[in-house]
Structure formats: structure tokens, C-alpha cells
Design an enzyme around this catalytic site. Structure first.
Site, PDB file in Angstrom:
ATOM      1  N   ASP A   1       6.561  14.184  11.621  1.00 34.01           N
ATOM      2  CA  ASP A   1       6.106  12.861  12.069  1.00 34.01           C
ATOM      3  C   ASP A   1       6.660  12.477  13.441  1.00 34.01           C
ATOM      4  O   ASP A   1       7.814  12.749  13.764  1.00 34.01           O
ATOM      5  CB  ASP A   1       6.544  11.795  11.053  1.00 34.01           C
ATOM      6  CG  ASP A   1       5.744  11.883   9.768  1.00 34.01           C
ATOM      7  OD1 ASP A   1       4.939  12.829   9.621  1.00 34.01           O
ATOM      8  OD2 ASP A   1       5.924  11.005   8.908  1.00 34.01           O
TER       9      ASP A   1
ATOM     10  N   ASP B   1      -2.467  14.693   2.960  1.00 34.88           N
ATOM     11  CA  ASP B   1      -1.040  14.955   3.179  1.00 34.88           C
ATOM     12  C   ASP B   1      -0.520  16.056   2.248  1.00 34.88           C
ATOM     13  O   ASP B   1      -1.275  16.612   1.436  1.00 34.88           O
ATOM     14  CB  ASP B   1      -0.280  13.634   2.979  1.00 34.88           C
ATOM     15  CG  ASP B   1       0.905  13.480   3.915  1.00 34.88           C
ATOM     16  OD1 ASP B   1       1.393  14.492   4.432  1.00 34.88           O
ATOM     17  OD2 ASP B   1       1.363  12.338   4.106  1.00 34.88           O
TER      18      ASP B   1
HETATM   19  C1  GLA Z   1       3.727  11.765   5.862  1.00 30.49           C
HETATM   20  C2  GLA Z   1       2.747  11.890   7.027  1.00 30.49           C
HETATM   21  C3  GLA Z   1       2.705  10.570   7.773  1.00 30.49           C
HETATM   22  C4  GLA Z   1       2.275   9.464   6.834  1.00 30.49           C
HETATM   23  C5  GLA Z   1       3.228   9.393   5.641  1.00 30.49           C
HETATM   24  C6  GLA Z   1       2.712   8.444   4.578  1.00 30.49           C
HETATM   25  O1  GLA Z   1       5.022  11.612   6.316  1.00 30.49           O
HETATM   26  O2  GLA Z   1       3.121  12.930   7.870  1.00 30.49           O
HETATM   27  O3  GLA Z   1       1.818  10.650   8.879  1.00 30.49           O
HETATM   28  O4  GLA Z   1       0.948   9.691   6.406  1.00 30.49           O
HETATM   29  O5  GLA Z   1       3.373  10.668   5.033  1.00 30.49           O
HETATM   30  O6  GLA Z   1       3.564   8.367   3.474  1.00 30.49           O
END
Ligand code: GLA
Length: 408
Positions: free
Chosen positions: A205, A150
Site C-alpha cells: 500500500d 484483494d
Molecule cells: C489492502 C489493499 C488496500 C485496501 C485495503 C482495504 O491493504 O491493498 O488498497 O483495499 O486492503 O482493507
């Protein structure tokens, strides 16, 4: 060293590329399939849930349908020890990740973990910054097979370099680990990540709605159609071993049956990684049957790995095409709107050419059998006009199978 050997060494050095961070090759030749904890469980994840999920993946038939990776997302972490080695949260993962990996492997599945290129993960757990080689070694020792990486707390880092560092660390650790780049498409990873990772997120997301944006203050999450629209222009970058990732699925997380079906179908048209994000232990038969539709999965997993494209749009109705192996095509008619819509598709009126793959449907010269991938019914051939009603927020998805010994 003899002169000849020295000359050879010089010659090899001259042709070898400069030391470069490269991903582990030969992995994810079709889009990865599996499950990830985040969309349903967020930080409320434990080894018990992961074990039960692995069990459910087998019992539900998902493993046999191709789902392989059981991926733990954020919040599995504990602290680093005195030497800087990361460990799992002892409360949530008392047996440790190695034992969990062994369990998951004993089921014929693979284990994935999550980390972050910055100082901290998005959930505030320790990130891998400055510890990349140490963490990669730890993951390899534990038997981890997949790493989602990430992009929180990365101020001052250049994405390409940061992801290259972890790719190099994983390669140096020596274990085949699929590398999933998650920087939300912010740094156009499709332009540089083909040699660095096996898949890269293209957007922020996803969230479990068909067509909405959820405002979280300084960031938004997106419904299925919003994410779909953000894939425009990216298909040339995908292919075996390097995929666009429109994010993990929300099938079974609260949308309607038709919305889940449309979501799953469109992800297959996009050659997207199929990473389920629901609670596999309690899913309904409807959800299970969507996730395990073998003919739709076969479209997603087509060995050519050519991502599909929107061919036409007429109000709420879109027609998508995807070239498949054996001169087949997948065609998906998507109804974006809430009301049912009728479509009459006279194949002979359509000349579909795909510049990227050089493929053409040539409906006037070629005959295809038409098969509805959701009802499992044969709908005749492309000689017949396809006349169908498509419910609101639903799809009609067919496979056109070339009939080789017939002329149209
Ligand atoms: C980010 C990623 C998500 C998830 C969260 C976890 O937002 O894009 O897919 O992994 O972090 O905290």
C-alpha cells in the site's frame, strides 16, 4: 448432427483454446481514472459520502477531465443472506448498492466495488472465496462497473488460479466490469495477469508521504518515491487493457503542493491508473488543479499506452522519458531531494533510444516544440538548451511535440 457439422465441431474444438478463465476484453484501453474511498476514508464510508463524492466529481470538473469510476473500497459489506447472497451494510448503505449505482450512473459516472479472494477482506468483511460466481452475478445485477479484488485471508490459495476464477465469474456474469487485481505484487502478477485482469497492483500500500516507509508490524506502506522505485523492470508488461498499478493516489492527502505535483506527474509517466484517494468534497483549489491538469492527464492517457522509463540519474535529479503517439515524447525531470536543483538539458547531447518501443528521439535530425505542462508555457524548441531550476520534491514536466515540417 450431419457428418459435415460434426466435422466442423471437431475442427472448432481443435482450434479453440481449452476452457480458460479470461477477462472481459476491450476494457481499460487507457489506464482507468476515478476515485477510491480507501486512502482517505478507510472503513468510514457510507452511501451519503459516495453520493456526495459523485456530485463533487462532476462539480469539480474531474468527470470532464476523464475521471469516471467512483470506487467503494473495503467495508461496504453486510452479511450474506440464507442463500449466500451478499448485501451491503444496512447501516451505512441503507438504500443498497443498486440504488447507489443508479445514482452514480445518472451523473455519467461508473461505480466500483471491492472484494477479496479469501474468506475475509482485509477489513474482516465477508470475502468471495467459494462464492465467486454468485458474487459476480450480484455485482452485475447491481450495475457495478469495476471490481478491486484483494488478497487477505487467502492461505492455501494460488493467486493466478484465484484471480482466474473471479475473472471467469465476471465474464460469465456478462457485464463489462474492469477487474483490478490487488495482491500487492507478491506473486508477480505482471507475468500472468495480462489475460486475467485489466490492472494489477505492483506493490504494497501507498501512504501519504514523499519518501518514507511506515511499519505496521507485519507489513509496511510506502511513500511515493519508494513505490516509484519498485516499478523498475515492469514496463514491458503494461499496455492497453493491462496496466501496472502503483496504487491509488495520495494527492490532496497531506503532502506538499510540489510533492503532490511530482506524484501526479510520475504516475502519468508510468501510465498508471489515476485513481484519486482524497476527499473530493473538501479539496483545495490547488489539489483540484493538480488532479485536473489536462495536459498531464493526456500523457497518462496516451493511446499507445507505452509506460515511461528512467533515462538518467544524477544524484537527486532523474530524467524520465515516455514515448507518446504522433512521435511526441513526455519528459519529466524529478528532483527527489529537498533542495532546489538546476538542470541544463542540451537536447542535442542526448540520444534517447527506447528498445522496448523501438522509438528514438533523434534530436539531431528532428525538431520538437517544448511545452511546460505545469505552467502551460511554451519553452521554444529542442534547438534551445533547457535551463531550469527545479524546486525540492518537485518536477519539470514537458511535452516534446514533433514538428513534422521542419528539419533541425
Ligand atoms: C489492502 C489493499 C488496500 C485496501 C485495503 C482495504 O491493504 O491493498 O488498497 O483495499 O486492503 O482493507
Amino acid at each position: 448432427m450431419t457428418r459435415a457439422l460434426a466435422a466442423l465441431a471437431v475442427a472448432i474444438l481443435a482450434v479453440a483454446p481449452a476452457a480458460q478463465a479470461q477477462k472481459f476484453e476491450g476494457l481499460a484501453l487507457t489506464p482507468p481514472m476515478g476515485w477510491n474511498s480507501w486512502n482517505h476514508f478507510a472503513c468510514d464510508i457510507s452511501e451519503e459520502t459516495v453520493r456526495q463524492t459523485a456530485d463533487a466529481m462532476v462539480a469539480s470538473g474531474m468527470r470532464d477531465a476523464g475521471y469516471l469510476y467512483v470506487n467503494i473500497d473495503d467495508c461496504w459489506h453486510g452479511e450474506r443472506d440464507a442463500d449466500g447472497f451478499i448485501g451491503a451494510d444496512p447501516g451505512r448503505f441503507p438504500s443498497g448498492i443498486k440504488a447507489l449505482a443508479d445514482y452514480v450512473h445518472s451523473k455519467g459516472l461508473k461505480l466500483g466495488l471491492y472484494s477479496d479472494a479469501g474468506w475475509k477482506t482485509c477489513g474482516g468483511r465477508p470475502g468471495s472465496r467459494g462464492r465467486e460466481f454468485q458474487d459476480a452475478l450480484t455485482y452485475a445485477r447491481w450495475g457495478v462497473d469495476y471490481l478491486k479484488y484483494d488478497w487477505c485471508s487467502t492461505e492455501g490459495l494460488r493467486a493466478e488460479g484465484a484471480y482466474q476464477t473471479m475473472a471467469a465469474a465476471l465474464t460469465a456474469a456478462g457485464r463489462p466490469i474492469v477487474f483490478s487485481i490487488c495482491e500487492w505484487g507478491d506473486n508477480k502478477p505482471w507475468e500472468w495477469a495480462g489475460d486475467v485482469g485489466h490492472l494489477w497492483r505492483t506493490t504494497g500500500d501507498i501512504t501519504a508521504c514523499f519518501d518514507c516507509e511506515v511499519d505496521h508490524g507485519d507489513w509496511s506502506s510506502w511513500g511515493v518515491l519508494r513505490i516509484l522505485d519498485l516499478q523498475e523492470g515492469l514496463r514491458a508488461h503494461a499496455g492497453p487493457g493491462h496496466w501496472n498499478d502503483p496504487d491509488m493516489m495520495e494527492v490532496g492527502n497531506g503532502m506538499s503542493e510540489s510533492e503532490d505535483r511530482a506524484h501526479f506527474s510520475m504516475w502519468a509517466m508510468l501510465a498508471a491508473p489515476l485513481i484519486a484517494g482524497n476527499d473530493l468534497r473538501t479539496m483545495s483549489e490547488t489539489t483540484r488543479s493538480i488532479l485536473t491538469n489536462r495536459e498531464v492527464i493526456a500523457v497518462d492517457q496516451d493511446p499507445l499506452g507505452i509506460q515511461g522509463f528512467r533515462h538518467s540519474r544524477d544524484g537527486d535529479l532523474e530524467v524520465w522519458y515516455r514515448p507518446l503517439a504522433d512521435e511526441d515524447w513526455a519528459v519529466c525531470v524529478l528532483n527527489r531531494g529537498p533542495a532546489p536543483r538546476r538542470i541544463e538539458l542540451d537536447w542535442h547531447d542526448e540520444t534517447v533510444s527506447d528498445e522496448l518501443s523501438g522509438r528514438q528521439t533523434l534530436f539531431n535530425a528532428r525538431l520538437y516544440r517544448v511545452r511546460d505542462l505545469w505552467t502551460g508555457k511554451d519553452l521554444g524548441t529542442t534547438r534551445r538548451v533547457l535551463d531550469a531550476e527545479i524546486g525540492g520534491h518537485d518536477v519539470l514536466m514537458v511535452r516534446l511535440a514533433r514538428v513534422l515540417d521542419a528539419d533541425d
